[in-house]
Motif scaffolding. Structure first.
Motif, PDB file in Angstrom:
ATOM      1  N   ALA A  19      31.433  16.733  17.756  1.00 44.65           N
ATOM      2  CA  ALA A  19      31.343  17.889  18.654  1.00 44.65           C
ATOM      3  C   ALA A  19      29.884  18.301  18.872  1.00 44.65           C
ATOM      4  O   ALA A  19      29.478  18.678  19.999  1.00 44.65           O
ATOM      5  N   GLU A  20      29.064  18.233  17.802  1.00 44.36           N
ATOM      6  CA  GLU A  20      27.641  18.588  17.938  1.00 44.36           C
ATOM      7  C   GLU A  20      26.905  17.589  18.849  1.00 44.36           C
ATOM      8  O   GLU A  20      26.087  17.975  19.707  1.00 44.36           O
ATOM      9  N   GLU A  21      27.174  16.299  18.662  1.00 44.03           N
ATOM     10  CA  GLU A  21      26.558  15.289  19.515  1.00 44.03           C
ATOM     11  C   GLU A  21      26.952  15.503  20.968  1.00 44.03           C
ATOM     12  O   GLU A  21      26.126  15.405  21.893  1.00 44.03           O
ATOM     13  N   ALA A  22      28.229  15.791  21.181  1.00 48.28           N
ATOM     14  CA  ALA A  22      28.692  16.031  22.547  1.00 48.28           C
ATOM     15  C   ALA A  22      28.029  17.270  23.131  1.00 48.28           C
ATOM     16  O   ALA A  22      27.684  17.309  24.325  1.00 48.28           O
ATOM     17  N   ARG A  23      27.874  18.275  22.312  1.00 44.93           N
ATOM     18  CA  ARG A  23      27.231  19.492  22.810  1.00 44.93           C
ATOM     19  C   ARG A  23      25.777  19.237  23.200  1.00 44.93           C
ATOM     20  O   ARG A  23      25.312  19.678  24.273  1.00 44.93           O
ATOM     21  N   GLU A  24      25.013  18.494  22.329  1.00 46.70           N
ATOM     22  CA  GLU A  24      23.616  18.171  22.649  1.00 46.70           C
ATOM     23  C   GLU A  24      23.521  17.320  23.911  1.00 46.70           C
ATOM     24  O   GLU A  24      22.652  17.550  24.781  1.00 46.70           O
ATOM     25  N   ALA A  25      24.423  16.314  24.001  1.00 46.89           N
ATOM     26  CA  ALA A  25      24.397  15.462  25.198  1.00 46.89           C
ATOM     27  C   ALA A  25      24.745  16.269  26.432  1.00 46.89           C
ATOM     28  O   ALA A  25      24.184  16.054  27.532  1.00 46.89           O
ATOM     29  N   ARG A  26      25.662  17.218  26.276  1.00 48.02           N
ATOM     30  CA  ARG A  26      26.033  18.077  27.401  1.00 48.02           C
ATOM     31  C   ARG A  26      24.850  18.900  27.881  1.00 48.02           C
ATOM     32  O   ARG A  26      24.623  19.036  29.101  1.00 48.02           O
ATOM     33  N   GLN A  27      24.057  19.436  26.936  1.00 47.99           N
ATOM     34  CA  GLN A  27      22.872  20.220  27.312  1.00 47.99           C
ATOM     35  C   GLN A  27      21.840  19.338  28.040  1.00 47.99           C
ATOM     36  O   GLN A  27      21.237  19.745  29.026  1.00 47.99           O
ATOM     37  N   LYS A  28      21.646  18.127  27.525  1.00 46.04           N
ATOM     38  CA  LYS A  28      20.691  17.212  28.164  1.00 46.04           C
ATOM     39  C   LYS A  28      21.139  16.864  29.580  1.00 46.04           C
ATOM     40  O   LYS A  28      20.336  16.865  30.519  1.00 46.04           O
ATOM     41  N   LEU A  29      22.433  16.544  29.732  1.00 45.15           N
ATOM     42  CA  LEU A  29      22.928  16.189  31.058  1.00 45.15           C
ATOM     43  C   LEU A  29      22.828  17.363  32.024  1.00 45.15           C
ATOM     44  O   LEU A  29      22.547  17.182  33.215  1.00 45.15           O
ATOM     45  N   LYS A  30      23.064  18.536  31.497  1.00 50.06           N
ATOM     46  CA  LYS A  30      22.949  19.715  32.345  1.00 50.06           C
ATOM     47  C   LYS A  30      21.530  19.887  32.879  1.00 50.06           C
ATOM     48  O   LYS A  30      21.325  20.239  34.049  1.00 50.06           O
TER      49      LYS A  30
END
Length: 628
Positions: A98-109
């Motif tokens: 979940a943390e990795e997905a959250r970080e990747a989500r912020q980067k993609l945003k």
């Protein structure tokens, strides 16, 4: 053909502008090409940089998307593992995912905030992920043992799995598309880099070619002009002063050609001046009389000093009058004037008059003459003449000085020569020509008479009883008699006749263009003039002086100087033997007739000679008129 014409027009245009303008145009052209090349390269580099940034952005998007997919997969694995084994350690894998997905989500945003197309796709993925998290966590992690095997629980699990599969499918498709876009961007970036390299190479090659072509054209033209000037200089050095360099073309080369031509013209003028100066010195050095000097001045001075006029004056022997000798140009000659009328002679240096208001006018100059220079001719500390120059040019100052020096030395040498010749050819007592000059003159006049078939007469004279004057009155009285008879002979004969003293009381006269009969008449004129003299020495009368004369003519009495003199002597001897105080014309002497000794030392001549007496009524019996 058109290309060749364009190149020829460019060559001609290049030859018409100045070197500075040509260099400026070449520098401007090179600067323009360089600037264009730099600008184009900058554009390509900017495009390449933008592509590189976009590629890097796409690469980060792909990495973040893969990180998101990996994180979502870890979330799914953790949730299913925990649902199967209820191991708390598996929850950590879920949390990590979940943390990795959250970080990747912020980067993609952040990476997709300016990408509207991918941003919408990103929101769809995020919506699926949020829905999965909303359904999967309660269904797989927050489930109680009571509801673990219920149908509702299983539905929620299937729904969560379906949502995850859809999420992974959408994310994978998104990743594949981004990889393809990344591949295209990489190809475009490589193509742009290649285009930039090609463009830079082409522009650089064109710049180098144009620079080399311009340099070659410039070098060829400069070389041709330099070779032309060098060849002209070599020919001028060899003596071809008519050589000139074309003044067309570039301004700098035109100015150089004008300077070269001016230098050659100056050298030509100097050479001409040197040749004229040398010729003038040679002619003056070879001048034997003042007539030669006059001819030399009249011929050389107008060429030596063009645009000027002048005259040459020579000091007479008494040094009280300057007499006109020669002139050139439009200048009115004054026959003669005293030295005190010239300020240059009075001051002993050159005197110039620019105009009447700035300097004093010499009295010998005309009222209308201005811009004149008077230059005294001084040699060996003695003034021998004067040069008067009208309208002298300032650049002729050295020429005028050289002219004055040459003329002064020549005139002084001629005067010295005249004095030496007078001493060598004149009798110091009577001033008549001596025996040495007599031989030269008789030979010369006889040659002329023979060449032109003219008559020639010689008169031999002797003073009767001259020894008695010396014995009775002394040698000074005898010298007086000799001087008076010499003066009487000179005044009685023509100006063209030559009167000589042979030695002692003997005289001889040469009468050119005169027959023997007419020579006898002239001898009678002399005899009567001498007989009419009344001489006195120291208040004592010397008595009557008489002469005896013999006349011989060419060709009847002889054809050589010796024959003529011998015939005249025979006639003189006849006069002595007959009665003295008479004139005898020679006749041909018969062969074998030997002369007899007279009482006063003279031998008798042939008896066929006769005595001719001329009375005062004869029209030719007066001095100074030409007989025959």
């Amino acid at each position: 053909m058109r290309l060749f014409q364009k190149i020829l027009q460019l060559w001609r245009f290049q030859g018409q502008i100045s070197l500075f303008a040509e260099a400026s145009l070449a520098a401007l052209l090179l600067a323009t090409l360089t600037f264009g090349s730099a600008y184009q390269l900058r554009r390509v580099q900017r495009a390449s940089s933008e592509l590189a940034r976009e590629v890097e952005t796409r690469r980060q998007v792909v990495m973040a998307l893969r990180q998101f997919i990996q994180g979502a997969g870890n979330v799914q694995s953790g949730a299913r593992g925990y649902a199967l084994w209820h191991d708390p350690a598996i929850v950590q894998q879920f949390s990590q995912g979940a943390e990795e997905a959250r970080e990747a989500r912020q980067k993609l945003k952040i990476l997709l905030r300016n990408d509207q197309k991918n941003e919408a796709r990103f929101r769809t993925i995020m919506e699926k992920y949020d829905a999965y998290m909303a359904d999967a966590v309660p269904a797989l992690i927050n489930v109680s043992p009571v509801t673990l095997d219920t149908e509702e629980h299983r539905k929620r699990i299937r729904k969560a799995l379906t949502e995850m599969e859809q999420l992974r499918e959408i994310a994978t498709q998104f990743d594949d598309e981004e990889i393809e876009v990344l591949r295209q961007l990489e190809s475009s970036r490589v193509e742009r880099a290649r285009q930039a390299s090609d463009t830079y190479g082409i522009i650089s090659l064109c710049t180098i070619c144009l620079g080399c072509l311009g340099s070659v054209m410039f070098a060829l033209r400069v070389r041709n002009r330099i070779v032309s000037i060098t060849e002209s200089a070599r020919l001028v050095t060899a003596g071809d002063y008519a050589r000139r360099v074309e003044t067309g073309g570039n301004r700098e080369f035109g100015e150089l050609a004008l300077a070269f031509n001016s230098m050659v013209m100056e050298l030509e003028e100097r050479r001409r001046q040197e040749v004229l100066s040398k010729s003038f010195w040679e002619l003056l050095h070879a001048s034997a009389t003042m007539n030669d000097v006059k001819a030399t001045v009249a011929q050389i001075c107008p060429q030596w000093m063009p645009g000027s006029a002048g005259s040459l004056y020579v000091m007479n022997h008494e040094r009280n009058v300057l007499e006109s000798c020669a002139g050139w140009g439009d200048h009115e000659l004054v026959d003669s004037f005293p030295p005190m009328q010239c300020w240059a002679l009075r001051m002993g240096r050159a005197h110039s008059m620019i105009d009447a208001s700035s300097s004093v006018r010499c009295e010998h100059l005309g009222e209308g003459e201005e811009s004149t220079t008077c230059l005294p001719l001084v040699a060996h500390g003695e003034t021998v003449g004067l040069i008067v120059l009208v309208l002298p040019l300032p650049e002729l100052h050295s020429t005028v000085l050289e002219l004055g020096e040459a003329l002064a030395m020549t005139i002084a040498n001629l005067h010295l020569k005249e004095r030496m010749q007078a001493e060598a050819n004149r009798d110091p007592l009577t001033g008549l020509f001596n025996r040495r000059y007599l031989n030269e003159a008789l030979d010369r006049e006889l040659t002329l008479a023979r060449r032109h078939n003219l008559a020639l007469t010689v008169i031999a004279l002797d003073i009767d009883f001259f020894k008695s004057f010396n014995d009775n009155f002394g040698h000074s009285a005898g010298d007086l008699v000799l001087k008076q008879i010499a003066r009487t002979m000179t005044h009685s004969l023509r100006g063209s006749d030559i009167v000589c003293r042979q030695g002692g009381e003997e005289f001889l006269a040469i009468l050119p263009h005169c027959r023997a009969e007419d020579g006898g008449k002239w001898g009678e004129v002399i005899r009567q003039a001498v007989q009419g003299l009344h001489l006195a020495y120291e208040n004592q009368l010397l008595g009557t002086v008489t002469i005896s004369a013999g006349v011989a003519g060419y060709p009847e009495h002889g054809e050589t100087p010796d024959e003529l003199l011998e015939a005249a002597d025979r006639a003189l001897y006849e006069s002595k033997e007959r009665s003295r105080n008479c004139v005898t014309i020679a006749r041909e002497q018969p062969p074998g007739n030997q002369p007899s000794q007279a009482d006063d030392g003279y031998t008798a001549a042939a008896p066929r000679n006769f005595v001719l007496h001329i009375t005062a009524s004869d029209p030719d019996a007066h001095g100074g008129e030409e007989a025959g």
